[in-house]
Structures are given as C-alpha cells and as structure tokens.
Design an enzyme around this catalytic site. Structure first.
Site, PDB file in Angstrom:
ATOM      1  N   THR A 195      -4.036  -2.463  -0.693  1.00 58.97           N
ATOM      2  CA  THR A 195      -2.717  -2.767  -0.133  1.00 58.97           C
ATOM      3  C   THR A 195      -1.828  -1.529  -0.187  1.00 58.97           C
ATOM      4  OG1 THR A 195      -1.693  -3.519  -2.212  1.00 58.97           O
ATOM      5  CG2 THR A 195      -2.983  -5.133  -0.960  1.00 58.97           C
ATOM      6  N   GLY A 196      -0.903  -1.448   0.761  1.00 61.18           N
ATOM      7  CA  GLY A 196       0.009  -0.314   0.797  1.00 61.18           C
ATOM      8  C   GLY A 196      -0.728   1.009   0.860  1.00 61.18           C
ATOM      9  N   SER A 197      -1.722   1.099   1.748  1.00 63.97           N
ATOM     10  CA  SER A 197      -2.629   2.257   1.729  1.00 63.97           C
ATOM     11  C   SER A 197      -2.455   3.213   2.898  1.00 63.97           C
ATOM     12  CB  SER A 197      -4.081   1.777   1.662  1.00 63.97           C
ATOM     13  OG  SER A 197      -4.348   0.742   2.584  1.00 63.97           O
ATOM     14  N   THR A 198      -1.289   3.184   3.533  1.00 59.40           N
ATOM     15  CA  THR A 198      -1.059   4.127   4.628  1.00 59.40           C
ATOM     16  C   THR A 198      -0.604   5.489   4.123  1.00 59.40           C
ATOM     17  OG1 THR A 198       1.214   3.355   4.917  1.00 59.40           O
ATOM     18  CG2 THR A 198      -0.497   2.287   6.263  1.00 59.40           C
TER      19      THR A 198
ATOM     20  N   GLY B 277       0.228   7.991   0.144  1.00 60.77           N
ATOM     21  CA  GLY B 277       0.312   8.106  -1.297  1.00 60.77           C
ATOM     22  C   GLY B 277      -0.942   7.694  -2.054  1.00 60.77           C
ATOM     23  N   ILE B 278      -0.729   7.027  -3.188  1.00 65.80           N
ATOM     24  CA  ILE B 278      -1.838   6.630  -4.057  1.00 65.80           C
ATOM     25  C   ILE B 278      -2.784   5.685  -3.329  1.00 65.80           C
ATOM     26  CG2 ILE B 278      -2.433   5.350  -6.157  1.00 65.80           C
ATOM     27  CD1 ILE B 278       0.165   6.434  -7.404  1.00 65.80           C
ATOM     28  N   GLY B 279      -2.230   4.730  -2.596  1.00 61.81           N
ATOM     29  CA  GLY B 279      -3.078   3.782  -1.877  1.00 61.81           C
ATOM     30  C   GLY B 279      -3.988   4.459  -0.884  1.00 61.81           C
TER      31      GLY B 279
ATOM     32  N   SER C 215       1.957   1.028 -13.888  1.00 62.45           N
ATOM     33  CA  SER C 215       2.644   2.296 -14.096  1.00 62.45           C
ATOM     34  C   SER C 215       2.952   2.473 -15.568  1.00 62.45           C
ATOM     35  CB  SER C 215       3.948   2.306 -13.290  1.00 62.45           C
ATOM     36  OG  SER C 215       4.810   3.334 -13.712  1.00 62.45           O
TER      37      SER C 215
ATOM     38  N   TYR D 106      12.205  -1.837 -11.680  1.00 65.46           N
ATOM     39  CA  TYR D 106      10.838  -1.403 -11.371  1.00 65.46           C
ATOM     40  C   TYR D 106       9.930  -1.604 -12.584  1.00 65.46           C
ATOM     41  CZ  TYR D 106       6.960   1.847 -10.517  1.00 65.46           C
ATOM     42  OH  TYR D 106       5.713   2.422 -10.385  1.00 65.46           O
TER      43      TYR D 106
END
Length: 264
Positions: free
Chosen positions: A13-16, A18-20, A141, A154
C-alpha cells in the site's frame, strides 16, 4: 541467502513513492508478483513503469484506491481479491503543535495510518489462513516507541500499529501465516526532506540540513544519518520470505539504533 518469492502475490500500500516504492521494487526483484497501490491512477501507472524498470520484472500490476476510506479499500480488494503478502505501508506524517491538533486531524491520522491496515488485514488474512501460508507486514516507526513532541498524533498511530500486528498474529497462530510490524527509523524520502526543511529551514544545503536535523531532532540515532528506503525494503523482503517462518508477532527494528532499547 537467496530469497525466491516466485508464485507469491504481494500488495504494497502507498507504493507510488518513498519506502513503499522501494519495498515494491525489492519484492518484485525477489520474484513476487507485486501490486502497486495509490490513490491516483496516473501516479500508479508511473510507479508501475519505475518498479518494472528498477526490478527487472514485468510481474507488476496496479490497484487504485484510497485506503483511508472503506470504499477505497473495497475497490482495491475487488481489483486484487487475494494476496500472499500484504505490506501495509501507507501513512501520513507532519509536525504540529500538540495542543493545536483538532479532532478531525486526530481522526484523519487514525483513518489513514491505522484503519487502512485493519481493513486490508480483515479482507486478506482469512484467505491466507485458509491456504496455510501468508505474510502480513505493518510498517511502523521509531515514533511508535519514542513519541516525538511535534508529532504526537503520528506517534499514536504507529503505536497502534504495533498492537494491531501483535493482535492479528495471535489470530493467525498455528496457521502458517506470520504477522509482524517493522519499526523503521528516520528515512530519506521526499516527504521527510520536506519535514526536515519544515524544522530546520530552507537556507542550508541538503547535507547540512540533514545533519542539523539528526543532531537536533533525532540525536538518538546511532547511524547519525537518514536511512535509505532500500534498507527498509531489505528487511521487509526478508520477513516476507520463507526464511522468516519463525518470526511472528514481532516488532522488528530497522531504525539505525534510534530506539534506545536492547529489546524490540
């Protein structure tokens, strides 16, 4: 150690970016069929091209959906009804004065950073248990343990993810499915560059700004530098592999020694 994930399907998820994105590249490079997720079709399509190019794999597809909403999660599950490896990487962060965070912002952080993961675990874990193999990895995190004063909202969500992972690991006990969280330390991404600038200003060159940020705001780091996304991805790929079959219910650290604790 040669990790072969051929025949496995992984959703990140959220892989467009950065870390993803780095995790998607790592899993695809290990042979998995990878599903890239983002809210925007244009960004997902661009990420598909970059993941394919970086990994050398054509086994990369996309699933568009805003996982912070139930409808968005349903759209992703409709696009990809079953996965063997679920990496809940999606998350937002930002600095805010603690007493100025209103109810809506608290809710937004919880929806994006926690409920997005819970929705997909509910959708995919039953199939993993039925098939007798699966990996669920929740990207947490260091802020889950060392709550930053400027990011309490966060940190709260990342602490929640540790509980989510541990609880669902118990639900999956004895099934061949492992559930873990990954405690990532301060990592060099575009979003973090913006965050660093928010805290130390725009005047300094990047290397000096990064150093000032680490010394003043993250002095616990034993690396004394930001972690590269690929370093996070390396641990995720290992935990997704058969080599990590005895690791479950854990909060596994790739934090550069940031959390001042011998135990996880």
């Amino acid at each position: 150690m040669h990790i072969d994930l051929s025949g496995r399907t992984a959703l990140v998820t959220g892989s467009t970016q950065g870390i993803g994105h780095a995790i998607a590249v790592g899993l695809a490079g290990a042979g998995a069929r990878v599903v890239v997720n983002g809210r925007n079709e244009e960004r997902v399509d661009a990420a598909l091209d970059s993941v394919r190019a970086a990994s050398g794999s054509d086994e990369v597809t996309g699933a568009v959906g805003d996982l912070a909403t139930a409808d968005g999660a349903a759209a992703v599950v409709d696009a990809q009804p079953a996965v063997d490896i679920l990496v809940n990487n999606l998350g937002i962060f930002g600095a805010a004065a603690p007493l100025e965070i209103d109810d809506d912002e608290w809710r937004r952080y919880f929806e994006v950073n926690v409920l997005s993961a819970v929705r997909l675990i509910r959708a995919y874990l039953p199939g993993m248990k039925e098939r007798g193999w699966g990996r669920v990895l929740d990207v947490a995190s260091d802020s889950a343990v060392v709550i930053p004063a400027e990011m309490i909202h966060y940190g709260m969500t990342k602490t929640s993810l540790l509980a989510v992972s541990r609880g669902f690991a118990k639900d999956a006990a004895g099934t061949g499915v492992t559930v873990n969280s990954v405690i990532a330390g301060p990592t060099h991404t575009g979003g973090v560059e913006d965050f660093v600038r928010q805290l130390v200003g725009d005047e300094l060159p990047w290397d000096e700004a990064q150093h000032k940020f680490m010394i003043e705001h993250r002095p616990q780091s034993l690396l004394q530098r930001l972690i590269e996304p690929e370093e996070i991805a390396n641990l995720v790929v290992y935990l997704a592999s058969p080599f990590a079959s005895a690791t479950t219910g854990g909060a596994v650290r790739v934090d550069g020694g940031y959390v001042d604790s011998i135990l996880p």
